[in-house]
Design a protein around this motif. Structure first.
Motif, short mmCIF file in Angstrom:
data_model
loop_
_atom_site.label_atom_id
_atom_site.label_comp_id
_atom_site.label_asym_id
_atom_site.label_seq_id
_atom_site.Cartn_x
_atom_site.Cartn_y
_atom_site.Cartn_z
N TYR A 445 0.86 -1.19 0.00
CA TYR A 445 0.00 0.00 0.00
C TYR A 445 0.89 1.24 0.00
O TYR A 445 1.63 1.48 0.96
CB TYR A 445 -0.91 -0.02 1.23
CG TYR A 445 -1.87 1.16 1.31
CD1 TYR A 445 -3.09 1.12 0.66
CD2 TYR A 445 -1.54 2.29 2.05
CE1 TYR A 445 -3.98 2.19 0.75
CE2 TYR A 445 -2.42 3.36 2.14
CZ TYR A 445 -3.64 3.30 1.48
OH TYR A 445 -4.50 4.37 1.56
N ARG A 446 0.83 2.07 -1.04
CA ARG A 446 1.79 3.16 -1.23
C ARG A 446 1.21 4.55 -0.97
O ARG A 446 1.97 5.53 -1.01
CB ARG A 446 2.33 3.12 -2.66
CG ARG A 446 2.92 1.79 -3.08
CD ARG A 446 4.13 1.40 -2.26
NE ARG A 446 4.77 0.19 -2.77
CZ ARG A 446 5.69 -0.50 -2.11
NH1 ARG A 446 6.05 -0.09 -0.90
NH2 ARG A 446 6.22 -1.58 -2.64
N LEU A 447 -0.08 4.70 -0.76
CA LEU A 447 -0.65 6.04 -0.58
C LEU A 447 -0.22 6.64 0.75
O LEU A 447 -0.17 5.95 1.77
CB LEU A 447 -2.18 5.99 -0.65
CG LEU A 447 -2.81 5.70 -2.01
CD1 LEU A 447 -4.32 5.78 -1.89
CD2 LEU A 447 -2.30 6.67 -3.06
N ARG A 448 0.07 7.95 0.72
CA ARG A 448 0.43 8.67 1.94
C ARG A 448 -0.46 9.91 2.05
O ARG A 448 -1.20 10.26 1.13
CB ARG A 448 1.91 9.07 1.91
CG ARG A 448 2.86 7.88 1.85
CD ARG A 448 2.75 7.00 3.08
NE ARG A 448 3.68 5.87 3.05
CZ ARG A 448 3.33 4.64 2.67
NH1 ARG A 448 2.10 4.40 2.24
NH2 ARG A 448 4.22 3.66 2.70
N ARG A 449 -0.37 10.58 3.18
CA ARG A 449 -1.23 11.73 3.45
C ARG A 449 -1.17 12.77 2.31
O ARG A 449 -2.20 13.31 1.88
CB ARG A 449 -0.83 12.39 4.77
CG ARG A 449 -1.62 13.67 5.08
CD ARG A 449 -1.02 14.41 6.25
NE ARG A 449 -1.27 13.75 7.51
CZ ARG A 449 -2.31 14.02 8.30
NH1 ARG A 449 -3.19 14.95 7.94
NH2 ARG A 449 -2.47 13.39 9.44
N THR A 450 0.03 13.06 1.82
CA THR A 450 0.16 14.09 0.78
C THR A 450 -0.60 13.71 -0.49
O THR A 450 -1.18 14.57 -1.15
CB THR A 450 1.65 14.32 0.45
OG1 THR A 450 2.27 13.05 0.13
CG2 THR A 450 2.38 14.95 1.62
#
Length: 464
Positions: A445-450
């Protein structure tokens, strides 16, 4: 809170969270008592009991993507997902009562068929509510932290509901003069409470204006073409979103682990700990920490990110369930300590991925356009359902292999040491292995807050 993130009203949070009284009740009771009801009251063999639960859940998996697609179409056509949610909320209590209304003295084969039909209807009614319900957070709020807050309180209520139904159902079941009446009383009370929670939460769905022309491209598209398109919509969101695949795989593995433990809990209480009252204490040990820890996991997520907090919760769950292994040779009250640690982890394993799902939907919408939240919700619910169903199925296979003896009504049987050991393994080693495996899928899972904040800003600009 970012510049584009609007405040989330308390009434919206409360109405949405109340839905978890219903989802928690329906998620808990069949998983906890249905297989036990089939094997130890109706005299159905363990394998056949497992087949009944599996068939009903396979049906659920089949219809969830269809309901998700139709939910998106309903949103486009009417501006709301409320209609199918209300239908499910009204139908589910009736079907739930029928599931546990098998007449006394009915032959095990006919009793199994009765439960199968009623439970399939239950699963259908629940999907009508659950699939749109899962899609709502992406539409209620666009904020990264708002979604964590919304889903955190949902899990607080969910945990309380699991405690209420998990501890209260055995008491209601024992209130009847016999097992058949006891299960009927339990189903009546639980069904009404479940239905009330679903009904109230249905009004969280915004009632707005149509957003697009949702009419079919041709006046009379064939039924087969329509169904094919509904599944194709689910396949499209699964194929194009790598974060969704990673998150869903992780959640399914963990649903399999928790579904297995839930189905085994009644057996652990009766045959390993040798006390029916132990089931209530197991739920108190599991859910008490979960209620306390859900807000704490939200705070951790705001500090380190949802994906890292989710990994920590998953690792804690694996360690806690592995700590239950001594049940094989030394069952006792010590079991409530690792169960409490598993409960603390469970709060994060529920709230964090559910808060990450609308993030995934929003990032997808920023790239491919809005209107697919229902398809995401349908595939997600299908995966969760499959995991929970397979958990119960794995348990029944273990019971069959180890020679578990079924019974009818108040008939007294004795279980072999192999059967008791199989129950203990299903409650400890196997869930731990599944939780550890889920960490490998979560690493993708690669999604981050930014990423999520950029997607929210893009959506706000598009809408304005």
């Amino acid at each position: 809170m970012t510049a584009t993130e609007r405040p989330l009203g308390r009434s919206t949070i409360a109405r949405y969270a109340v839905g978890s009284i219903g989802t928690g009740g329906f998620g808990t009771l069949p998983g906890l008592v249905l297989v036990f009801y089939l094997t130890d009251t109706l005299g159905v063999t363990a394998l056949l009991a497992g087949a009944i639960v599996t068939v009903a859940k396979v049906w659920d998996v089949i219809i969830d993507p269809v309901i998700g697609y139709r939910s998106d179409r309903a949103l486009a056509r009417t501006g709301s997902r409320r209609g199918p949610m209300l239908l499910g909320a009204i139908a589910l209590p009736v079907c739930f009562l029928l599931t546990f209304a098998v007449p006394e003295g009915l032959a095990p084969g006919w009793a199994a068929l009765w439960v199968l039909v009623a439970f399939v209807l239950c699963a259908t009614a629940f999907s009508l509510f659950q699939v749109p319900y899962i899609a709502l957070p992406a539409e209620i709020t666009s904020g990264y932290d708002n979604r964590t807050r919304l889903l955190t309180w949902r899990v607080v209520v969910l945990s309380a509901a699991i405690l209420l139904f998990g501890a209260g159902a055995p008491a209601l079941r024992r209130a009847g003069p016999d097992e058949y009446t006891g299960y009927l009383v339990m189903a009546l009370v639980a069904g009404l409470v479940i239905g009330a929670g679903l009904f109230i939460a249905s009004f969280t769905a915004p009632k707005g204006q149509p957003t697009t022309d949702a009419s079919p491209a041709t006046p009379r598209a064939s039924a087969w073409r329509g169904i094919r398109e509904q599944y194709a919509a689910g396949v499209r969101v699964l194929r194009r979103s790598a974060p969704f695949r990673a998150l869903l795989s992780t959640f399914v593995l963990q649903a399999l682990a928790t579904g297995l433990m839930l189905a085994a809990a009644n057996y652990v209480a009766v045959w390993v700990l040798r006390s029916e009252d132990a089931l209530t204490f197991l739920f108190l040990a599991l859910i008490g920490p979960a209620i306390l820890m859900a807000p704490a996991w939200g705070a951790v997520a705001r500090r380190v990110g949802k994906e890292r907090a989710f990994a920590w919760a998953s690792l804690l769950f694996a360690v806690a369930t592995l700590g239950l292994t001594p049940l094989l040779f030394a069952p006792g009250a010590w079991v409530y300590v690792p169960v409490a640690l598993a409960g603390a982890a469970y709060a994060g394993m529920q709230s964090l991925p559910m808060a990450m799902l609308p993030d995934v939907v929003s990032v997808d919408a920023a790239t491919h356009g809005e209107g697919s939240a229902g398809s995401f919700g349908g595939v997600w619910t299908a995966g969760e359902t499959a995991g929970m169903a397979l958990g119960a199925s794995v348990l029944t296979v273990v019971l069959a292999i180890t020679g578990y003896a079924e019974s009818v009504g108040a008939e007294v049987v004795t279980q072999s040491p192999a059967a008791v050991s199989g129950i203990a393994i299903a409650f400890s080693v196997v869930p731990a292995a599944l939780a550890l495996t889920s960490l490998a899928t979560l690493a993708r899972y690669r999604l981050r807050r930014t990423d999520i904040e950029r997607a929210a800003e893009a959506q706000e600009e598009t809408r304005s």
